[in-house]
Motif scaffolding. Structure first.
Motif, PDB file in Angstrom:
ATOM      1  N   PHE A  87      -6.423 -73.928 -42.924  1.00 29.44           N
ATOM      2  CA  PHE A  87      -5.668 -72.746 -42.518  1.00 29.44           C
ATOM      3  C   PHE A  87      -5.779 -71.726 -43.637  1.00 29.44           C
ATOM      4  O   PHE A  87      -5.585 -72.049 -44.803  1.00 29.44           O
ATOM      5  CB  PHE A  87      -4.190 -73.090 -42.271  1.00 29.44           C
ATOM      6  N   GLU A  88      -6.041 -70.495 -43.258  1.00 25.44           N
ATOM      7  CA  GLU A  88      -6.188 -69.444 -44.246  1.00 25.44           C
ATOM      8  C   GLU A  88      -4.963 -68.553 -44.215  1.00 25.44           C
ATOM      9  O   GLU A  88      -4.562 -68.070 -43.157  1.00 25.44           O
ATOM     10  CB  GLU A  88      -7.447 -68.622 -43.951  1.00 25.44           C
ATOM     11  N   ASN A  89      -4.376 -68.366 -45.353  1.00 29.59           N
ATOM     12  CA  ASN A  89      -3.225 -67.477 -45.490  1.00 29.59           C
ATOM     13  C   ASN A  89      -3.757 -66.114 -45.916  1.00 29.59           C
ATOM     14  O   ASN A  89      -4.223 -65.938 -47.037  1.00 29.59           O
ATOM     15  CB  ASN A  89      -2.247 -68.042 -46.511  1.00 29.59           C
ATOM     16  N   GLN A  90      -3.667 -65.147 -45.006  1.00 27.91           N
ATOM     17  CA  GLN A  90      -4.226 -63.823 -45.278  1.00 27.91           C
ATOM     18  C   GLN A  90      -3.505 -63.134 -46.426  1.00 27.91           C
ATOM     19  O   GLN A  90      -4.093 -62.311 -47.127  1.00 27.91           O
ATOM     20  CB  GLN A  90      -4.146 -62.956 -44.015  1.00 27.91           C
ATOM     21  N   LEU A  91      -2.245 -63.432 -46.620  1.00 29.58           N
ATOM     22  CA  LEU A  91      -1.496 -62.775 -47.698  1.00 29.58           C
ATOM     23  C   LEU A  91      -1.840 -63.339 -49.062  1.00 29.58           C
ATOM     24  O   LEU A  91      -1.604 -62.709 -50.082  1.00 29.58           O
ATOM     25  CB  LEU A  91       0.003 -62.907 -47.435  1.00 29.58           C
ATOM     26  N   ALA A  92      -2.374 -64.567 -49.068  1.00 34.92           N
ATOM     27  CA  ALA A  92      -2.684 -65.194 -50.345  1.00 34.92           C
ATOM     28  C   ALA A  92      -4.128 -64.973 -50.773  1.00 34.92           C
ATOM     29  O   ALA A  92      -4.492 -65.277 -51.895  1.00 34.92           O
ATOM     30  CB  ALA A  92      -2.395 -66.699 -50.264  1.00 34.92           C
TER      31      ALA A  92
END
Length: 125
Positions: A106-111
């Motif tokens: 899962f990719e966290n766009q904010l991180a």
């Protein structure tokens, strides 16, 4: 004082020497002592023999019981075969592939790093 101590020591040593010589000169007590010591030796040898007989018996019984477990025994045949090693290896590989397929990221766009955006700095006063 020194002379009396020396005299007492001399008399004590001479008495011990006389007692020792009397014991060695008399033949009857020495025969009794040798007979009793022979019985003691026989008793010790008897106990060692019984212990050795018991120990050898236990060892032979154990060896005989081990030999009765021959190769026709189904349990030993199962242990001797290498099939269960192959089955374990196949099961491990299947679990590894299954876990790999279930794995996702899962990719966290904010991180995620964004080089165009600058982090605001705190102004020192």
């Amino acid at each position: 004082l020194v002379l009396s101590n020396d005299t007492a020591l001399n008399s004590l040593l001479s008495k011990l020497l006389q007692d020792y010589l009397e014991q060695t000169n008399s033949s009857a007590p020495s025969q009794v002592k040798s007979a009793s010591s022979n019985l003691e030796i026989v008793y010790v040898l008897l106990m060692i023999g019984l212990f050795g007989f018991f120990t050898v018996g236990v060892m032979l019984t154990n060896i005989r019981a081990r030999r009765l477990e021959d190769s026709r025994d189904p349990y030993n045949t199962y242990i001797a075969t290498d099939i269960w090693h192959k089955k374990d290896r196949e099961y491990f590989q299947a679990k590894l592939i299954e876990n790999y397929k279930l794995c996702c990221v899962f990719e966290n766009q904010l991180a995620v790093e964004q080089p165009s955006t600058q982090i605001p700095e705190a102004k020192s006063s």
